[in-house]
Design a protein around this motif. Structure first.
Motif, short mmCIF file in Angstrom:
data_model
loop_
_atom_site.label_atom_id
_atom_site.label_comp_id
_atom_site.label_asym_id
_atom_site.label_seq_id
_atom_site.Cartn_x
_atom_site.Cartn_y
_atom_site.Cartn_z
N PRO A 61 98.80 -83.44 -133.68
CA PRO A 61 98.58 -83.49 -135.06
C PRO A 61 97.41 -84.24 -135.50
O PRO A 61 96.40 -84.13 -136.25
CB PRO A 61 99.73 -83.91 -135.93
N ILE A 64 93.82 -82.81 -134.26
CA ILE A 64 93.55 -81.86 -135.11
C ILE A 64 92.86 -82.29 -136.22
O ILE A 64 91.96 -81.95 -136.92
CB ILE A 64 94.74 -80.86 -135.61
N THR A 253 93.52 -76.06 -134.39
CA THR A 253 94.77 -76.07 -133.95
C THR A 253 94.77 -75.47 -132.62
O THR A 253 95.13 -76.01 -131.70
CB THR A 253 95.67 -75.41 -134.79
N SER A 256 92.18 -77.62 -130.21
CA SER A 256 93.07 -78.78 -129.85
C SER A 256 94.21 -78.70 -128.77
O SER A 256 94.43 -79.43 -127.84
CB SER A 256 93.83 -79.64 -131.10
N ALA A 420 90.88 -77.08 -141.02
CA ALA A 420 91.75 -76.69 -139.75
C ALA A 420 91.87 -75.44 -139.44
O ALA A 420 91.57 -74.99 -138.19
CB ALA A 420 92.89 -77.71 -139.52
N ASP A 421 92.04 -74.63 -140.32
CA ASP A 421 92.25 -73.33 -140.19
C ASP A 421 91.15 -72.13 -140.19
O ASP A 421 91.36 -70.88 -140.32
CB ASP A 421 93.36 -72.77 -141.29
N PHE A 428 97.30 -74.10 -138.21
CA PHE A 428 98.31 -75.15 -138.46
C PHE A 428 99.45 -74.86 -139.03
O PHE A 428 99.58 -74.22 -140.16
CB PHE A 428 97.49 -76.26 -138.97
#
Length: 461
Positions: A61, A64, A253, A256, A420-421, A428
């Motif tokens: 986490p 990310i 995500t 990572s 992130a998405d 995520f």
């Protein structure tokens, strides 16, 4: 939020370049030097499994989040947080502490990376041939006491690292990362093949791959938590800079996970080199930091063609160290380029001089300053610098990054998830929001408190 300009931002040439140099930042002495000896100390396979769990629970986490801050802010960690924070807030102060953390890391990491260069030279020139185990141990002690030699090899690391960074993001950092990471995996696979086929290696494989949870202590669990932080260099924004150099085609995500997988594979393969060989030659695998610089030269001395295998191992170790050095140097340089408007060449020169000077206390700490025991008897300057970074800046920085990305008074959950998405790939998991918002900060605080407890107990002893 201030306007984010991306027009003049350097970009990496390829996705594989991003993955390799990000993994290269994480892959380093923590994988090759620290991971094997603490695995040996804390019982082998059971410790490895706990460590892997903490990598996913703690490391993933936060990684990310660092990538997301970097990609959204398009600058070094300090500049990125300043661009994303609510107006009139002071979150960016932690970004400056992150840059300070990168500098402190290099203040001791350059010296230890220099040990790898020195031992690569010694192994390649046959300096260990014919020596008894006690003589090899004495050689390491004499080497640490040779301040001039420590400074020489540290200077080689600084000069080489900043020279590569001066060539440019694509032609220097990315190209070197691809070459060294590819070479590292090839060397690792060759070394693993040799090690697991040694007579008696099966006992080492059993120790490393067959868990015995009866030997797992609370101290071992905490050590696994700490290693998960240390190995990925999380909490000082060293990953964020590479997020700032990539586009939005892929979700962070998934990226990572790829970076973490590369880091983990190298650590696990390094253990596959060391433990079968150590058991094959009846060597104690819990011997501490000397495992790489004293124990392994002794093992190579007993092998047929040991000079070749030893040279290959220390070349691998040097590549692993330099991938981290180059990545962190790039982070430091990006700060001076973004914040002060320096050219890349000027940033390489000025930061190179500065890091060399700041690295001198660590080298001097084994010689003229060896009487200075900052954290109690038997400690040196390196231990103090490592304590400031690993026990303070890494966990506290990670804590702030988590709060910044999950709370409305920072960047906020919705902004973090959106970044992130963005792009194709694994998204995520939204259902773990309560965990990353409330539980993860508490776990990070436990890492911080336990780190201080160990040092306080040592000082009181």
């Amino acid at each position: 939020m201030s306007e984010i300009k991306t027009d003049e931002r350097e970009q990496l040439a390829s996705r594989i370049g991003f993955l390799l140099i990000s993994a290269g930042c994480a892959i380093g002495l923590g994988n090759v030097w620290r991971f094997p000896f603490i695995t040996g100390k804390y019982g082998g396979a059971a410790f490895v499994l706990v460590y892997l769990v903490f990598l996913l629970l703690l490391g993933l986490p936060i990684m990310i989040m660092e990538f997301s801050i970097g990609r959204a802010g398009r600058k070094n960690i300090a500049g990125a947080i300043r661009a994303l924070e609510p107006s009139k807030s002071k979150w960016h102060i932690v970004g400056y502490l992150g840059i300070l953390g990168n500098i402190i890391l290099m203040m001791f990491y350059t010296t230890v990376a220099g040990w790898g260069f020195a031992y690569l030279y010694r192994e390649a020139t046959g300096a260990f041939n014919g020596l008894e185990p006690a003589e090899i141990g004495a050689m390491f002690g004499a080497f640490l006491g040779s301040t001039g030699e420590l400074i020489f090899w540290m200077a080689i690391v600084v000069l080489l690292g900043f020279f590569i960074c001066s060539l440019g993001l694509q032609k220097g950092v990315e190209k070197a990362g691809k070459i060294m990471m590819s070479g590292m995996f090839i060397m690792l696979l060759i070394l693993v093949a040799k090690s697991v086929t040694l007579p008696g290696a099966s006992a080492g494989l059993a120790f490393y791959l067959k868990p015995d949870f009866s030997s797992l202590s609370g101290e071992a669990i905490y050590a696994a938590m700490g290693q998960a932080f240390f190995t990925l260099s999380l909490g000082i924004g060293s990953m964020a800079i590479f997020g700032s150099y990539i586009g939005k085609e892929r979700s962070l995500t998934g990226e990572s996970l790829h970076v973490m997988a590369l880091d983990t594979i190298v650590a696990l393969l390094a253990g596959m080199v060391i433990f079968p060989a150590a058991f094959a030659f009846g060597v104690d695998v819990g011997t501490g930091p000397g495992l790489v610089f004293v124990t392994l030269p002794n093992i190579f001395n007993q092998m047929l063609g040991g000079q070749i295998w030893g040279t290959l191992f220390f070349l691998f170790l040097t590549f692993a160290a330099m991938t981290t050095v180059i990545a962190v140097f790039e982070n430091i340089m990006a700060f001076t380029i973004d914040e002060w408007g320096w050219t890349r060449k000027k940033a390489a020169l000025m930061n190179g001089i500065g890091i060399f000077i700041l690295s001198l206390p660590c080298a001097l700490g084994f010689g003229p300053w060896s009487s200075f025991a900052p954290l109690g008897e038997g400690t040196v300057v390196l231990d103090l610098e490592d304590f400031i970074l690993s026990n303070n800046l890494l966990p506290l920085g990670a804590l702030v990054f988590v709060l910044f990305c999950t709370n409305g008074f920072g960047w906020g959950w919705s902004n973090f998830i959106k970044e992130a998405d963005t792009g194709e790939g694994i998204k995520f998991p939204k259902w773990i929001k309560p965990y990353v918002t409330y539980v993860l900060p508490l776990v990070i605080l436990i890492v911080f408190v336990m780190g201080w407890k160990d040092v306080i107990l040592k000082l009181l002893a």
